[in-house]
Design a protein around this motif. Structure first.
Motif, PDB file in Angstrom:
ATOM      1  N   VAL A   1      -0.539   2.425  10.795  1.00  0.00           N
ATOM      2  CA  VAL A   1      -0.884   3.631  11.272  1.00  0.00           C
ATOM      3  C   VAL A   1      -0.342   4.843  10.326  1.00  0.00           C
ATOM      4  O   VAL A   1      -0.931   6.082  10.318  1.00  0.00           O
ATOM      5  N   VAL A   2       0.545   4.387   9.373  1.00  0.00           N
ATOM      6  CA  VAL A   2       0.895   5.314   8.501  1.00  0.00           C
ATOM      7  C   VAL A   2       1.194   4.656   6.992  1.00  0.00           C
ATOM      8  O   VAL A   2       2.022   3.573   7.023  1.00  0.00           O
ATOM      9  N   ALA A   3       0.280   4.880   6.067  1.00  0.00           N
ATOM     10  CA  ALA A   3       0.298   4.202   4.926  1.00  0.00           C
ATOM     11  C   ALA A   3       1.762   4.393   4.097  1.00  0.00           C
ATOM     12  O   ALA A   3       2.197   5.524   4.108  1.00  0.00           O
ATOM     13  N   GLY A   4       2.528   3.293   3.765  1.00  0.00           N
ATOM     14  CA  GLY A   4       3.770   3.385   3.271  1.00  0.00           C
ATOM     15  C   GLY A   4       4.608   4.090   4.094  1.00  0.00           C
ATOM     16  O   GLY A   4       5.863   4.620   3.576  1.00  0.00           O
ATOM     17  N   GLY A   5       4.462   3.873   5.654  1.00  0.00           N
ATOM     18  CA  GLY A   5       5.460   4.679   6.432  1.00  0.00           C
ATOM     19  C   GLY A   5       6.866   3.668   6.659  1.00  0.00           C
ATOM     20  O   GLY A   5       7.413   3.061   5.822  1.00  0.00           O
ATOM     21  N   ARG A   6       7.436   3.940   7.800  1.00  0.00           N
ATOM     22  CA  ARG A   6       8.723   3.547   8.311  1.00  0.00           C
ATOM     23  C   ARG A   6       8.635   1.997   8.233  1.00  0.00           C
ATOM     24  O   ARG A   6       7.379   1.582   8.400  1.00  0.00           O
ATOM     25  N   ARG A   7       9.622   1.359   8.074  1.00  0.00           N
ATOM     26  CA  ARG A   7       9.689  -0.313   8.072  1.00  0.00           C
ATOM     27  C   ARG A   7       9.735  -0.700   9.519  1.00  0.00           C
ATOM     28  O   ARG A   7      10.531  -0.083  10.413  1.00  0.00           O
ATOM     29  N   CYS A   8       9.133  -1.594   9.644  1.00  0.00           N
ATOM     30  CA  CYS A   8       9.011  -2.227  10.977  1.00  0.00           C
ATOM     31  C   CYS A   8       9.823  -3.432  10.892  1.00  0.00           C
ATOM     32  O   CYS A   8      10.427  -4.094  10.061  1.00  0.00           O
ATOM     33  N   GLY A   9      10.043  -4.169  12.200  1.00  0.00           N
ATOM     34  CA  GLY A   9      10.927  -5.129  12.294  1.00  0.00           C
ATOM     35  C   GLY A   9      10.244  -6.352  11.621  1.00  0.00           C
ATOM     36  O   GLY A   9      11.150  -7.449  11.317  1.00  0.00           O
ATOM     37  N   CYS A  10       8.955  -6.335  11.434  1.00  0.00           N
ATOM     38  CA  CYS A  10       8.496  -7.655  10.881  1.00  0.00           C
ATOM     39  C   CYS A  10       8.679  -7.792   9.178  1.00  0.00           C
ATOM     40  O   CYS A  10       8.295  -8.607   8.623  1.00  0.00           O
TER      41      CYS A  10
END
Length: 397
Positions: free
Chosen positions: A248-257
């Motif tokens: 949903v956000v290009a290059g955004g926050r890091r996800c747990g995956c």
């Protein structure tokens, strides 16, 4: 040689349909069951007699139909016997493990909750302890436990192996096999938590009459269950519905995956709590967030509006693909749903073509925190109706 097997399969299917009709319509007469299922009356009579003999159904007097006077012989309805047994449904999560016990008709008779557990060995021990503590053993007049269903936040294969659960830190964990070894003869069924929740919504919630809907739940991550044309869609490998990893956000926050910009990092309960913490606000869970929102706290409302906006983008992408009748917010989205409603609707309308966005309904699950545990109940019931030893025995008898 194939005819007996085909006959047995048809008998199993008819038995499951008749039992399910009574489960959904307590006190239905045999005539009502014929109307509900389309099964011929002679088969219904034979199956009902078998289910009575097995102690699963019972006949009880009932009043006439609403608005009608009863004339002649007293009417008799069918219902699932209270002594027929119980199911246990469990939600495994990072923060909590929650369990419900129900009768075979889905009536909740007990609910308990424990702290979550990431260590696999410790979790297996805890689940076995929970089940031993909550499950009646069928002795001394107690109804037997007929099945256990467990919803897990991750990708599972058909055997119940957890292939990947990023928020728990698991890869290739044979959870189903380990539990079955420990629990013995009681059937154990596992699925992704959102799939389980979607099953519960279809069987017990607001989507009993909906054939195509999107179920969205949010705990440590955002999960999606897809019902398409009356069936739960699991995908080619069983991994469908991982909407928390829509970008949903290009290059955004890091996800747990490990990836960047996933919905999980912006709209899950964990993400909302973290965003509030970044603003100096301590709210440990969705209930605490909802309490602050009820008091009109502007920082909390702003964070919820941001989360709803990102959730709306992801839902919009799915609306264009599956065109559901409705979208159901469940799990830990349920307590904050009133504060997501307006910004979510605005985001969906802004990102969805008019004919689709205009007709979709966004609903809140009435099952609340128990949507996934009740999904475990739905898994156990589904397995009981299709794989249970009693059903095979009756069908082949």
């Amino acid at each position: 040689m194939t005819k007996p097997r085909n006959t047995a399969m048809i008998r199993r299917l008819n038995t499951a349909r008749i039992f399910q009709a009574v489960q959904r319509s307590p006190l239905a007469s045999q005539r009502d069951v014929h109307t509900l299922t389309g099964v011929d009356k002679a088969t219904i009579s034979a199956v009902v007699a078998d289910l009575e003999a097995a102690g699963l159904l019972e006949r009880v007097p009932r009043a006439g139909r609403l608005g009608q006077r009863s004339v002649g012989r007293p009417q008799v309805g069918l219902r699932i016997a209270a002594s027929a047994g119980t199911f246990i449904g469990i939600r495994v999560e990072v923060a909590t493990t929650r369990a419900v016990v129900t009768n075979l008709d889905g009536t909740v008779i007990a609910v308990r909750e424990w702290p979550g557990e990431r260590d696999v060995d410790a979790l297996v021990d805890r689940l076995v302890s929970i089940i031993d503590d909550m499950a009646p053993n069928g002795t001394h007049g107690q109804p037997p436990c007929r099945g256990i269903g467990i919803g897990v936040p991750g990708l599972l294969d058909e055997s119940g192996r957890v292939v990947f659960a990023p928020n728990l830190g698991w890869r290739d964990v044979p959870l189903g096999a380990r539990l079955r070894r420990r629990l013995g003869p009681v059937p154990v069924f596992l699925d992704n938590e959102a799939n389980a929740g979607a099953l519960a919504e279809r069987r017990f919630g607001v989507c009993q009459d909906s054939r195509t809907f999107l179920f969205v739940t949010g705990h440590s991550g955002v999960g999606g269950g897809l019902y398409l044309n009356g069936d739960l869609y699991r995908g080619g490998h069983g991994y469908a519905g991982e909407i928390g990893h829509i970008k949903v956000v290009a290059g955004g926050r890091r996800c747990g995956c490990g990836a960047l910009g996933c919905l999980d990092a912006y709209a899950s309960e964990q993400a909302i709590v973290s965003m509030l913490a970044d603003r100096g606000i301590l709210a440990p869970d969705a209930e605490a967030v909802a309490a602050r929102a009820c008091r009109g706290d502007p920082e909390t409302l702003a964070v919820l509006a941001e989360a709803a906006g990102h959730l709306g983008v992801a839902i919009s992408n799915l609306l264009h693909v599956i065109d559901p009748e409705c979208v159901v917010l469940a799990g830990n989205f349920a307590p904050i749903a009133p504060f997501l409603e307006m910004p979510l609707a605005a985001s969906i309308q802004a990102n969805t073509i008019a004919p689709i966005g205009r007709h979709v309904r966004v609903l809140t699950s009435p099952l609340g925190a128990d949507s996934v545990p009740m999904g475990g109940i739905a898994l156990a019931l589904e397995g009981f109706l299709t794989d249970g030893g009693w059903l095979n025995a009756e069908a082949e008898g």
